[in-house]
Design a protein around this motif. Structure first.
Motif, short mmCIF file in Angstrom:
data_model
loop_
_atom_site.label_atom_id
_atom_site.label_comp_id
_atom_site.label_asym_id
_atom_site.label_seq_id
_atom_site.Cartn_x
_atom_site.Cartn_y
_atom_site.Cartn_z
N VAL A 30 97.62 94.44 135.29
CA VAL A 30 96.67 95.29 134.58
C VAL A 30 97.25 95.38 133.18
N GLY A 31 96.52 94.90 132.20
CA GLY A 31 97.10 94.78 130.87
C GLY A 31 98.29 93.84 130.97
N LYS A 32 99.44 94.30 130.51
CA LYS A 32 100.65 93.48 130.58
C LYS A 32 101.54 93.87 131.75
N THR A 33 101.07 94.79 132.58
CA THR A 33 101.91 95.32 133.66
C THR A 33 101.60 94.65 135.00
N LEU A 34 102.61 94.03 135.57
CA LEU A 34 102.51 93.40 136.88
C LEU A 34 102.31 94.45 137.95
N PHE A 35 101.39 94.18 138.91
CA PHE A 35 101.34 95.07 140.07
C PHE A 35 101.55 94.34 141.39
N VAL A 36 101.38 93.04 141.43
CA VAL A 36 101.72 92.27 142.64
C VAL A 36 101.89 90.81 142.26
N ARG A 37 102.84 90.16 142.92
CA ARG A 37 103.00 88.72 142.78
C ARG A 37 103.55 88.17 144.08
N GLN A 38 103.34 86.88 144.25
CA GLN A 38 103.95 86.22 145.40
C GLN A 38 105.41 85.98 145.08
N HIS A 39 106.28 86.30 146.01
CA HIS A 39 107.71 86.04 145.82
C HIS A 39 107.94 84.54 145.94
N GLN A 40 108.98 84.06 145.29
CA GLN A 40 109.26 82.62 145.31
C GLN A 40 109.61 82.09 146.69
N ASP A 41 109.91 82.97 147.65
CA ASP A 41 110.18 82.50 149.02
C ASP A 41 108.90 82.06 149.74
N GLY A 42 107.73 82.41 149.17
CA GLY A 42 106.45 82.05 149.77
C GLY A 42 106.07 82.87 150.98
N GLU A 43 106.95 83.75 151.43
CA GLU A 43 106.69 84.56 152.62
C GLU A 43 106.51 86.04 152.31
N SER A 44 106.81 86.43 151.09
CA SER A 44 106.77 87.85 150.72
C SER A 44 105.96 88.06 149.46
#
Length: 120
Positions: A30-44
């Motif tokens: 939202v704007g420049k603020t992250l609220f969710v992303r996929q973790h690099q492990d692909g599982e989280s």
């Protein structure tokens, strides 16, 4: 099972939510603020959360929620996609969105609900 496509379905309808990337993984801001992303492990997922709420969730359900040393000083929690339920994820993402939406202006504006109305 939850996948990042599920996250897209939920997060994509939140006002002002924009899909992009973070650390090379799919993410929502939202704007420049992250609220969710996929973790690099692909599982989280990496989800914005109130630190007190994070402590409660990690203690209550360590199979689903965790925090690594990397995230300990940030308002983020790791959420295992294989064990989180869709309804619980929806609530988490809506709260993460609210936290991100108010962070960009120092928390001065009223957060809005996922349906666009004022929060109660």
């Amino acid at each position: 099972m939850i996948s990042f496509d599920t996250v897209r379905e939920i997060a994509g309808v939140l006002p002002g939510a924009v899909e992009g990337t973070s650390y090379g993984t799919p993410a929502f801001h939202v704007g420049k603020t992250l609220f969710v992303r996929q973790h690099q492990d692909g599982e989280s997922l990496v989800v914005r959360i109130d630190p007190e709420e994070r402590a409660v969730r990690v203690a209550a359900d360590p199979k689903t929620y965790s925090v690594t040393d990397h995230y300990i000083n940030y308002p983020l929690v790791l959420v295992r996609m294989a064990s989180v339920k869709r309804r619980e994820l929806k609530e988490l993402l809506e709260e993460a969105w609210r936290l991100a939406a108010t962070q960009g202006d120092g928390g001065k504006r009223s957060p809005r609900t996922a349906r666009g109305g004022p929060s109660k």
